[in-house]
Design an enzyme around this catalytic site. Sequence first.
Site, PDB file in Angstrom:
ATOM      1  N   LYS A  29      42.438  38.479  34.600  1.00 34.79           N
ATOM      2  CA  LYS A  29      41.513  37.724  33.743  1.00 34.79           C
ATOM      3  C   LYS A  29      41.168  38.537  32.502  1.00 34.79           C
ATOM      4  CE  LYS A  29      39.735  35.140  37.651  1.00 34.79           C
ATOM      5  NZ  LYS A  29      38.744  35.022  38.723  1.00 34.79           N
ATOM      6  N   GLN A  33      33.227  37.635  40.475  1.00 34.32           N
ATOM      7  CA  GLN A  33      34.420  37.485  41.307  1.00 34.32           C
ATOM      8  C   GLN A  33      34.023  37.348  42.780  1.00 34.32           C
ATOM      9  OE1 GLN A  33      37.654  37.196  40.134  1.00 34.32           O
ATOM     10  NE2 GLN A  33      38.203  36.759  42.246  1.00 34.32           N
ATOM     11  N   ASP A  52      32.894  29.499  35.260  1.00 33.51           N
ATOM     12  CA  ASP A  52      33.643  29.181  36.485  1.00 33.51           C
ATOM     13  C   ASP A  52      33.280  27.784  36.986  1.00 33.51           C
ATOM     14  OD1 ASP A  52      35.606  30.800  37.491  1.00 33.51           O
ATOM     15  OD2 ASP A  52      34.246  32.160  38.537  1.00 33.51           O
TER      16      ASP A  52
END
Length: 292
Positions: free
Chosen positions: A53, A97, A120
């Site tokens: 990412k 994460q 997200d």
Amino acid sequence: MVAKIIDGKALARVVRGECKIRADKLIAAGCHPGLAVLVVGSDPASRVYVNNKVRACTEVGVESTLLEFPADVSEEEVLMKIKALNTDPAVHGILVQLPLPEHISVRKVLETISHEKDVDGFHLYNVGSLVLGNSVFPPCTPYGVQKLLESEGIDVRGQNVVVVGASNIVGKPMALMLMQQEATVAICHARTRDLAQFTILADILVVAAGKPGLIVPQMVKAGAVVIDVGINRMPDGSIVGDVDFEGVKKKASYITPVPGGVGPMTVTMLIVNTLESAERVLEAGRHISSIN
Ligand code: NAD
């Protein structure tokens, strides 16, 4: 029939090219798009995802900051950091994460992230918006699947779609997004009895179960579109999806490979959401200055 392989890597390259142009425009307007990535502990798979990412962001001109915490960091410290990032004007997206160590509540973490920076798309507000059909930040993996389908001109309206897997981050939002586009959607999960009786009806089959070899040719309708979200590391180190790719390829009309299908698009849509966030901030700033 031999399926057309949907090349996620190639599409990701195209979309990231567009992202670079958007990032350059933002920077020229004085707004450098920024993403903060929080990672707790040293889970090797998480590290790989996070590094991918960060690298992808850098390539297109999104400033990414990696914030690493030891596995025994307190929940309070993580929440405090998120709160600081919520008010940091250089940060347009915040990503934590997953998975997190057990002593840290995922729910609390996700709800602490400002929904305006929740790139997200996991915050309660964003999930609620998705249910109502006007998503703020579509969750990256289902968003990536949507782009893959669009790129091949596959119209989901009125199609029978079966989503295998009902997680909060993939299966459920995927089903909601497809339903919003007027597909007829069924969701299957680990407790579904006789999975094949559902999958065989699918015009479009999206599989996100994390079970290698789960979908074999007998479970797939001839000519179906098969999207394999699964990522499974095998004992020999190879990465495979949830679908028997070689077998199903001979029966489907389209299929995504693993690796090189959904994965590159997930990372790409994270960048898209971060740019979207920065553009909204810039636009809001312009609006305020036009009023004053
Ligand atoms: P998860 O473990 O949270 O959820 C798995 C879901 O699959 C559950 O709803 C479970 O009930 C269902 N399931 C498990 N076994 C099943 C079976 N035998 N039959 C039917 N359903 C079954 O996993 P997740 O986070 O949703 O991820 C799913 C897979 O997708 C994993 O392999 C993960 O690595 C992968 N993934 C890929 C990407 C990507 O970018 N390609 C992104 C996220 C997750």
